[in-house]
Design a protein around this motif. Structure first.
Motif, PDB file in Angstrom:
ATOM      1  N   GLN A  91      27.306  62.378  27.626  1.00 31.38           N
ATOM      2  CA  GLN A  91      28.340  63.449  27.563  1.00 31.38           C
ATOM      3  C   GLN A  91      27.777  64.662  26.865  1.00 31.38           C
ATOM      4  N   LYS A  92      27.394  64.299  25.713  1.00 31.24           N
ATOM      5  CA  LYS A  92      26.701  65.382  24.801  1.00 31.24           C
ATOM      6  C   LYS A  92      25.589  65.990  25.410  1.00 31.24           C
ATOM      7  N   SER A  95      26.607  68.567  27.848  1.00 31.88           N
ATOM      8  CA  SER A  95      27.159  69.744  27.243  1.00 31.88           C
ATOM      9  C   SER A  95      26.012  70.757  26.705  1.00 31.88           C
ATOM     10  N   ALA A 135      28.608  75.778  33.052  1.00 31.54           N
ATOM     11  CA  ALA A 135      29.314  74.423  32.815  1.00 31.54           C
ATOM     12  C   ALA A 135      29.382  73.660  34.509  1.00 31.54           C
ATOM     13  N   GLN A 143      25.060  64.173  35.117  1.00 33.34           N
ATOM     14  CA  GLN A 143      26.417  64.159  35.202  1.00 33.34           C
ATOM     15  C   GLN A 143      26.961  62.706  35.690  1.00 33.34           C
ATOM     16  N   GLN A 176      38.771  64.109  29.173  1.00 30.39           N
ATOM     17  CA  GLN A 176      37.672  65.170  28.541  1.00 30.39           C
ATOM     18  C   GLN A 176      36.809  65.667  29.867  1.00 30.39           C
TER      19      GLN A 176
END
Length: 422
Positions: A91-92, A95, A135, A143, A176
């Motif tokens: 996830q990091k 981002s 994004a 992903q 999230q």
């Protein structure tokens, strides 16, 4: 173009150096580093277009290095190598605009494919150092690691009953992604199996990209979905919505459009369920699909999932008695309160309907009848063993009305509280 290879193990660096046709792919310089500090120096002194980096390294890890690089304005395309599909790491990484997230041990062609993807991305931007991805443009393959890991770690209902925090953690992670759901919310789980291709096969990531476009086209704009692939044959989508006729028609239309729009003949299985039963439902659908695989039939089928049966099986006879004991303890410890089924459900962290089910199975009565029975037993003990006024005993048992307390007591024991005491 220049590339920087980062790994604390020399044999991995040697393998990357020797196994990838860097010159043929258009690279003029190949830098290597065995630590984050060494990589910082190279990045500071040289123009780097692509970085291939391990995540797990002594001292500073690859994610921390990437975050520093982004803060310094280094907009290289990043490919991360890792032996663990960790949700938080993945996830990091997304981002921070990671292009590819490759699980080790990886085939050489997987790494080459990731590098080719990075080269294409750079060329598409018309410059050697593209701006970070927006994004909504994050790489589907990267992903997918995050989403797949989330659902692989999603607890079956049996585990959720024993430790509710496990399910709460996954639901928090789901939020999230902007998906605000609770455990008892309805959803639909779909499984697509690609049987054969009618044209040149797509990679799983490319299929998912085209597939998501179809989802946006066929379903209402307020339909919330999340999709990922298990491998290049199996794709899962969760629709966080009621199983309305409109949604079912959309799923059936999706199955019909995949062959014409994407070029793949598929089987599609789907089931209505609830968020807390997602893992059980997924496992059930996959099992049914694999069992029926020999039919070679490209069909669209709804699988019936009985959530009550799933929950009952998860509870089991031992858990019935465990919950029954907790219910008795709660009522006895709150004897002066007006106890409801919702109070018991909140205490046990299970649905109200299942509180009723457990009490029916263990006590052969309703929730109200059990609460009354325990209150009356407590009142009888006070009448026989204390000198409290009957009105005080009524109040201690949660009855504001002396008359109603006496009525209930007489219905339970056949005598009034006064007769009991005398």
């Amino acid at each position: 173009m220049n590339v920087l290879l980062i790994d604390d193990q020399p044999n991995i660096l040697s393998s990357l150096m020797a196994g990838i046709p860097w010159l043929e792919m258009g690279f003029s310089s190949i830098f290597t580093a065995q630590s984050a500090n060494a990589a910082r120096e190279i990045l500071s002194d040289n123009k780097v277009d692509i970085v291939v980096s391990d995540i797990e390294m002594p001292g500073e890890d690859g994610i921390s290095l990437l975050q520093w690089a982004r803060e310094q304005g280094y907009d290289y395309e990043c490919i991360l190598l890792t032996a663990h599909a960790d949700f938080t790491f993945a996830q990091k990484a997304i981002s921070l605009g990671v292009l590819e997230y490759v699980i080790q041990p990886a085939k050489q062609e997987d790494i080459i494919h990731a590098i080719e993807h990075a080269i294409q991305k750079i060329k598409a931007n018309g410059e050697t150092s593209p701006v970070p991805l927006a994004a909504d443009q994050f790489n589907y393959a990267a992903q997918n690691i995050v989403i797949k890991t989330l659902f692989e770690e999603w607890p079956v209902i049996e585990a959720s009953i024993i430790n509710p925090a496990k399910l709460e953690k996954r639901i928090t992670q789901l939020k999230q992604f902007g998906i605000n759901v609770e455990a008892e919310n309805p959803c639909i789980v779909t499984l697509i199996n690609i049987r054969k291709w009618k044209k040149l096969p797509l990679t799983a990531a490319d299929f998912l990209k085209h597939y998501n476009h179809l989802l946006h086209e066929l379903f209402p704009t307020d339909t919330t979905t999340i999709s990922y692939y298990l491998d290049d044959k199996y794709f899962i989508t969760v629709f966080f919505t009621e199983g309305t006729d409109e949604i079912i028609r959309g799923i059936e239309a999706l199955h019909k459009r995949i062959p014409s729009d994407i070029g793949a003949a598929t089987r599609l299985f789907f089931a209505k369920t609830e968020v807390r039963f997602i893992k059980n439902t997924m496992e059930g659908i996959i099992g049914i699909e694999k069992k029926d695989a020999l039919t070679h039939k490209d069909d669209c089928r709804m699988i019936e999932v009985n959530n009550d049966d799933l929950y009952s099986e998860a509870l089991g006879s031992d858990n019935y008695q465990h919950y029954n004991k907790l219910i008795h303890e709660y009522i006895e410890n709150h004897i002066s309160d007006a106890i409801t089924r919702t109070d018991l459900a909140d205490y046990l962290m299970i649905p109200p309907d299942h509180v009723s089910y457990i009490i029916k199975r263990t006590e052969c009565c309703s929730v109200k009848e059990l609460v009354t029975k325990i209150k009356m037993e407590h009142a009888k003990g006070l009448l026989q063993n204390t000198k409290y006024q009957i009105s005080e005993i009524a109040f201690k048992c949660g009855y504001d009305s002396f008359a109603y307390f006496s009525k209930v007591y007489r219905e339970t024991y056949g005598i009034t509280p006064s007769q009991e005491r005398s």
